[in-house]
Design an enzyme around this catalytic site. Structure first.
Site, mmCIF file in Angstrom:
data_model
loop_
_atom_site.group_PDB
_atom_site.id
_atom_site.type_symbol
_atom_site.label_atom_id
_atom_site.label_comp_id
_atom_site.label_asym_id
_atom_site.label_seq_id
_atom_site.Cartn_x
_atom_site.Cartn_y
_atom_site.Cartn_z
ATOM 1 N N ASP A 8 10.418 -90.362 -29.788
ATOM 2 C CA ASP A 8 10.692 -89.194 -30.637
ATOM 3 C C ASP A 8 10.237 -87.944 -29.879
ATOM 4 O O ASP A 8 9.096 -87.516 -30.011
ATOM 5 C CB ASP A 8 9.923 -89.342 -31.961
ATOM 6 C CG ASP A 8 10.214 -88.191 -32.918
ATOM 7 O OD1 ASP A 8 11.235 -87.501 -32.734
ATOM 8 O OD2 ASP A 8 9.405 -87.982 -33.836
ATOM 9 N N GLU A 67 15.504 -90.447 -30.700
ATOM 10 C CA GLU A 67 16.019 -89.676 -31.837
ATOM 11 C C GLU A 67 17.047 -88.656 -31.356
ATOM 12 O O GLU A 67 16.816 -87.904 -30.415
ATOM 13 C CB GLU A 67 14.876 -88.974 -32.589
ATOM 14 C CG GLU A 67 15.424 -88.174 -33.765
ATOM 15 C CD GLU A 67 14.450 -88.021 -34.912
ATOM 16 O OE1 GLU A 67 13.667 -88.949 -35.172
ATOM 17 O OE2 GLU A 67 14.482 -86.965 -35.565
ATOM 18 N N ASP A 139 3.744 -89.042 -35.748
ATOM 19 C CA ASP A 139 4.696 -89.001 -34.627
ATOM 20 C C ASP A 139 4.928 -90.403 -34.059
ATOM 21 O O ASP A 139 6.051 -90.766 -33.708
ATOM 22 C CB ASP A 139 4.191 -88.062 -33.520
ATOM 23 C CG ASP A 139 4.215 -86.608 -33.953
ATOM 24 O OD1 ASP A 139 5.316 -86.095 -34.189
ATOM 25 O OD2 ASP A 139 3.140 -86.001 -34.069
#
Lengths: 174, 174
Positions: A8, A67, A139
């Site tokens: 991410d 992502e 995260d």
């Protein structure tokens, strides 16, 4: 058994999560955050590049989910996010890894059953699916969710749901 | 004599230009474009990363100027540009090169004397300053302009305009 990496990327923090696909579900391997600090631009991007490179060397994932940015807030934040993504994706490519991209909505849909789930709901589902006793950082949790989403999509692409990982010339196709 | 690299990153084409600062002006060394092609995202970013890396290995520049994005058109193009910039900057950083960033206005001001100069005026001034007989491609010309702008700024930072390149531990400060 296949180690799957989820990434991410962010301009300040890049989350990563690794799961092992056993064919009957996924086990937790590792997760964490690469923090880019407050140095010069090239130092921050190098921190992302080297951090990703170290994770790939340490855990030897066979495939990666990242992502996909569907809609950035504004041009300035999109540029900064793009720079971090570029550094992360180049590190993956230099290790011969192909990557699959998933939007946040696809990840939430795969993990929590709804594209409208919030970060905390995703975090709880990640804990449930990986049988974790402790909450991962947000995260890192997002990155684990991406890895789980990627595992789910790879599974659904296999003929009859059988395990049949094809690794060709150091590259994975899925 | 110091070789200076200028880079103009773009999501489709990344221009590069190299000049040699003689202390009494700059000589042309090389210029060109890295085209990222139409492959997958990671292949396109890898083309930028490897292209920059090859240029640095071939010409051994001591310092680099990169175009700074002042205002991107929209979030989508900013993300794509950011990814290419990230790949290029990581390649420079992995070679131990620090970089200076200049806005397009700063480059035009330094080369053509006006921040409002258009691409063709910049191209003509680049030809004049480097005593070129042929027009370089526009992307390459922009990169040469960045290299010349960086040479100009480095020159103005030196005490009494003397040549005094300080290279420390494989890094240049300017």
């Amino acid at each position: 058994m296949t180690v799957i990496l989820g990434i991410d990327p962010g301009s300040r923090v890049t989350g990563y999560g690794l799961v092992r696909d056993t064919g009957r579900g996924c086990d937790y391997v590792a997760s964490g955050c690469i923090r880019t600090g407050s140095g010069e631009l090239h130092e921050r991007l190098q921190a992302v590049y080297r951090g990703i490179s170290q994770i790939v060397t340490a855990y030897n994932p066979i495939t990666v989910g990242v992502e996909r940015v569907f809609m950035a807030r504004n041009a300035d934040s999109a540029l900064k996010l793009g720079q971090a993504r570029g550094a992360a994706i180049v590190a993956l490519a230099e290790h011969g890894l192909e990557l699959a991209e998933y939007t946040a909505t696809q990840v939430k849909q795969a993990i929590a059953g709804s594209g409208g789930a919030d970060k905390h709901q995703v975090q709880l589902m990640v804990m449930h699916l990986l049988r974790l006793q402790q909450k991962p950082q947000l995260d890192a949790s997002d990155a684990l969710a991406i890895a789980l989403c990627h595992a789910h999509h790879r599974q659904s692409l296999k003929p009859h749901g059988l395990l049949g990982m094809q690794r060709r010339a150091g590259r994975s196709r899925f």
